[in-house]
Design a protein around this motif. Structure first.
Motif, PDB file in Angstrom:
ATOM      1  N   HIS A   1      -7.807  -1.832   1.324  1.00  0.00           N
ATOM      2  CA  HIS A   1      -8.230  -0.586   1.960  1.00  0.00           C
ATOM      3  C   HIS A   1      -8.396  -0.738   3.468  1.00  0.00           C
ATOM      4  N   ASN A   2      -8.026   0.334   4.181  1.00  0.00           N
ATOM      5  CA  ASN A   2      -8.272   0.463   5.624  1.00  0.00           C
ATOM      6  C   ASN A   2      -7.676  -0.686   6.432  1.00  0.00           C
ATOM      7  N   MET A   3      -6.472  -1.084   6.073  1.00  0.00           N
ATOM      8  CA  MET A   3      -5.777  -2.137   6.807  1.00  0.00           C
ATOM      9  C   MET A   3      -4.513  -1.548   7.428  1.00  0.00           C
ATOM     10  N   PRO A   4      -4.330  -1.672   8.744  1.00  0.00           N
ATOM     11  CA  PRO A   4      -3.175  -1.068   9.410  1.00  0.00           C
ATOM     12  C   PRO A   4      -1.825  -1.572   8.921  1.00  0.00           C
ATOM     13  N   SER A   5      -1.808  -2.746   8.318  1.00  0.00           N
ATOM     14  CA  SER A   5      -0.533  -3.327   7.892  1.00  0.00           C
ATOM     15  C   SER A   5      -0.311  -3.276   6.386  1.00  0.00           C
ATOM     16  N   VAL A   6      -1.181  -2.583   5.655  1.00  0.00           N
ATOM     17  CA  VAL A   6      -1.094  -2.563   4.188  1.00  0.00           C
ATOM     18  C   VAL A   6      -1.283  -1.142   3.678  1.00  0.00           C
ATOM     19  N   ALA A   7      -0.312  -0.645   2.890  1.00  0.00           N
ATOM     20  CA  ALA A   7      -0.402   0.718   2.357  1.00  0.00           C
ATOM     21  C   ALA A   7      -0.688   0.767   0.865  1.00  0.00           C
ATOM     22  N   SER A   8      -0.997  -0.366   0.267  1.00  0.00           N
ATOM     23  CA  SER A   8      -1.264  -0.381  -1.184  1.00  0.00           C
ATOM     24  C   SER A   8      -2.736  -0.117  -1.459  1.00  0.00           C
ATOM     25  N   THR A   9      -3.179   1.092  -1.157  1.00  0.00           N
ATOM     26  CA  THR A   9      -4.584   1.459  -1.363  1.00  0.00           C
ATOM     27  C   THR A   9      -4.855   1.945  -2.790  1.00  0.00           C
ATOM     28  N   SER A  10      -3.830   2.432  -3.481  1.00  0.00           N
ATOM     29  CA  SER A  10      -4.032   3.053  -4.791  1.00  0.00           C
ATOM     30  C   SER A  10      -2.994   2.551  -5.792  1.00  0.00           C
ATOM     31  N   PRO A  11      -3.264   1.403  -6.422  1.00  0.00           N
ATOM     32  CA  PRO A  11      -2.284   0.855  -7.370  1.00  0.00           C
ATOM     33  C   PRO A  11      -1.808   1.825  -8.450  1.00  0.00           C
ATOM     34  N   PRO A  12      -2.685   2.614  -9.106  1.00  0.00           N
ATOM     35  CA  PRO A  12      -2.181   3.484 -10.174  1.00  0.00           C
ATOM     36  C   PRO A  12      -1.115   4.483  -9.694  1.00  0.00           C
ATOM     37  N   VAL A  13      -1.290   5.029  -8.484  1.00  0.00           N
ATOM     38  CA  VAL A  13      -0.302   5.977  -7.953  1.00  0.00           C
ATOM     39  C   VAL A  13       1.027   5.271  -7.718  1.00  0.00           C
ATOM     40  N   LEU A  14       0.978   4.086  -7.117  1.00  0.00           N
ATOM     41  CA  LEU A  14       2.194   3.334  -6.829  1.00  0.00           C
ATOM     42  C   LEU A  14       2.865   2.849  -8.111  1.00  0.00           C
ATOM     43  N   ILE A  15       2.062   2.459  -9.096  1.00  0.00           N
ATOM     44  CA  ILE A  15       2.619   2.021 -10.382  1.00  0.00           C
ATOM     45  C   ILE A  15       3.389   3.164 -11.036  1.00  0.00           C
ATOM     46  N   ALA A  16       2.827   4.378 -11.022  1.00  0.00           N
ATOM     47  CA  ALA A  16       3.512   5.529 -11.615  1.00  0.00           C
ATOM     48  C   ALA A  16       4.844   5.775 -10.912  1.00  0.00           C
ATOM     49  N   ALA A  17       4.823   5.681  -9.571  1.00  0.00           N
ATOM     50  CA  ALA A  17       6.062   5.890  -8.821  1.00  0.00           C
ATOM     51  C   ALA A  17       7.089   4.815  -9.151  1.00  0.00           C
ATOM     52  N   ALA A  18       6.648   3.558  -9.229  1.00  0.00           N
ATOM     53  CA  ALA A  18       7.571   2.463  -9.539  1.00  0.00           C
ATOM     54  C   ALA A  18       8.111   2.574 -10.962  1.00  0.00           C
ATOM     55  N   ALA A  19       7.265   2.995 -11.882  1.00  0.00           N
ATOM     56  CA  ALA A  19       7.720   3.170 -13.267  1.00  0.00           C
ATOM     57  C   ALA A  19       8.818   4.219 -13.334  1.00  0.00           C
ATOM     58  N   GLY A  20       8.721   5.227 -12.457  1.00  0.00           N
ATOM     59  CA  GLY A  20       9.699   6.307 -12.456  1.00  0.00           C
ATOM     60  C   GLY A  20      11.064   5.917 -11.923  1.00  0.00           C
ATOM     61  N   VAL A  21      11.141   4.840 -11.139  1.00  0.00           N
ATOM     62  CA  VAL A  21      12.436   4.435 -10.566  1.00  0.00           C
ATOM     63  C   VAL A  21      12.970   3.151 -11.210  1.00  0.00           C
TER      64      VAL A  21
END
Length: 353
Positions: A54-74
């Motif tokens: 969280h709150n890191m200028p170089s890291v956008a992985s703040t919400s694993p469940p959202v990203l997991i859903a997106a990755a599962a979709g592709v």
């Protein structure tokens, strides 16, 4: 002449922090990571996990469940999951509901990696835990078992002091459940995973000290269950592979500088490009930090890294290594492209076939 048998190649997985480089938007960083997940699926990687920071200028992985859903979709085959959800920041019921929903979206492909670190600085930790309901770190073991129960088809039962009971399910009629892994870099996490009979991941990508002891504690203390009759574990590692060793070392420098900035309490920035990292002045302390950091990384050509990864996996008796592909980007490379990270996956997968 005695010919030594070749060391078996470990399965490969990916840990992604969704890095954000100079001039890159969050949307471009996420697009790059989804392209990388798609390619990892095509290359035969076993898992693709997103970290929680969280709150890191170089890291956008703040919400694993959202990203997991997106990755599962592709993707269509690779397991997708969290590496991990930082449980003290969240209600166990919310985590169970999120991952039960993910399991319904991608049956048989969801991993729930759980950690107990905050994933940020003390100020952000206070904001994450403002409600006061999730901040009791001492109840971490209880919360882990609560999630497993809540996400199961049977659900969990809340028992009241008066004697009444209340049934709770993370989803109405589950036919699949996420596979739960405990993550950590300490004796505590290894011992808890053993006690609960859960698979365990040692976070070697940021904390190499204590690896041997943690793995030994986990294996010797493992409490077998019907579902998990034997210990299962793998190890993470920072990896950069390029056509030449010189390019690999250059691509390692942006992330190595970020580690040095963090450890010397300098303000964090987006991940510099390779050119920016090379041009930035370095004092003796920073250079020492960079040298110490990269000493534990796997940096080089495909054949060099494949050999050392085989030896690393064999030494620690694991059949899987989760690589964090921390290769930086050159300025000429597209902002929505994983560039050096993609090159790392492709070259390494070919070398370990």
């Amino acid at each position: 002449m005695i010919v030594m048998p070749e060391i078996a190649a470990p399965a490969l997985s990916v840990l992604d922090l969704v890095p954000v480089r100079t001039g890159q938007t969050s949307a471009q960083a996420v697009a790059a990571s989804l392209a990388l997940a798609r390619r990892a699926d095509e290359l035969g990687f076993r898992r693709y996990w997103f970290a929680e920071h969280h709150n890191m200028p170089s890291v956008a992985s703040t919400s694993p469940p959202v990203l997991i859903a997106a990755a599962a979709g592709v993707t269509g085959r690779i397991r997708v999951g969290s590496g991990g959800v930082m449980l003290p920041n969240h209600s166990p019921l919310i985590v169970a509901e999120q991952f039960a929903a993910l399991s319904a979206l991608a049956p048989g492909r969801i991993d729930l990696g759980i950690g107990r670190a905050p994933g940020s600085d003390p100020v952000i930790t206070q904001l994450l835990r403002r409600s006061g309901t999730t901040s009791d770190v001492e109840r971490f073991p209880e919360h882990v078992t609560d999630i497993i129960s809540l996400a199961s088809p049977q659900g969990a039962t809340v028992r009241f002091v008066s004697g009444g009971e209340y049934a709770v399910h993370a989803t109405p009629n589950a036919t699949d459940v996420p596979e739960v892994w405990l993550l950590g870099s300490s004796d505590y996490s290894a011992q808890l995973a053993a006690q609960l009979g859960l698979p365990y991941v040692f976070a070697n990508h940021f904390a190499g000290d204590g690896l041997e002891r943690a793995m030994a504690l986990y294996r010797s203390g493992f409490q077998a269950t019907e579902e998990r009759p034997a210990p299962r574990s793998f190890i993470t590692a920072n990896v950069i592979v390029a056509p030449t060793a010189e390019e690999a070392r250059e691509r390692a420098l942006p992330q190595a500088r970020q580690f040095a900035r963090m450890r010397t309490n300098k303000p964090m920035t987006p991940l510099p490009t390779v050119e920016e990292a090379i041009a930035e002045p370095t004092d003796a302390l920073e250079q020492s930090m960079i040298d110490q950091t990269t000493q534990r990384w796997f940096i080089g050509t495909a054949d060099e890294v494949a050999t050392t990864l085989r030896e690393f996996a064999a030494k620690h008796e694991v059949d899987e290594v989760m690589i964090s592909p921390v290769a930086g980007s050159y300025e000429r490379e597209g902002l929505d492209s994983p560039a050096g990270r993609l090159q790392t996956l492709e070259l390494l997968a070919a070398a370990l076939r």
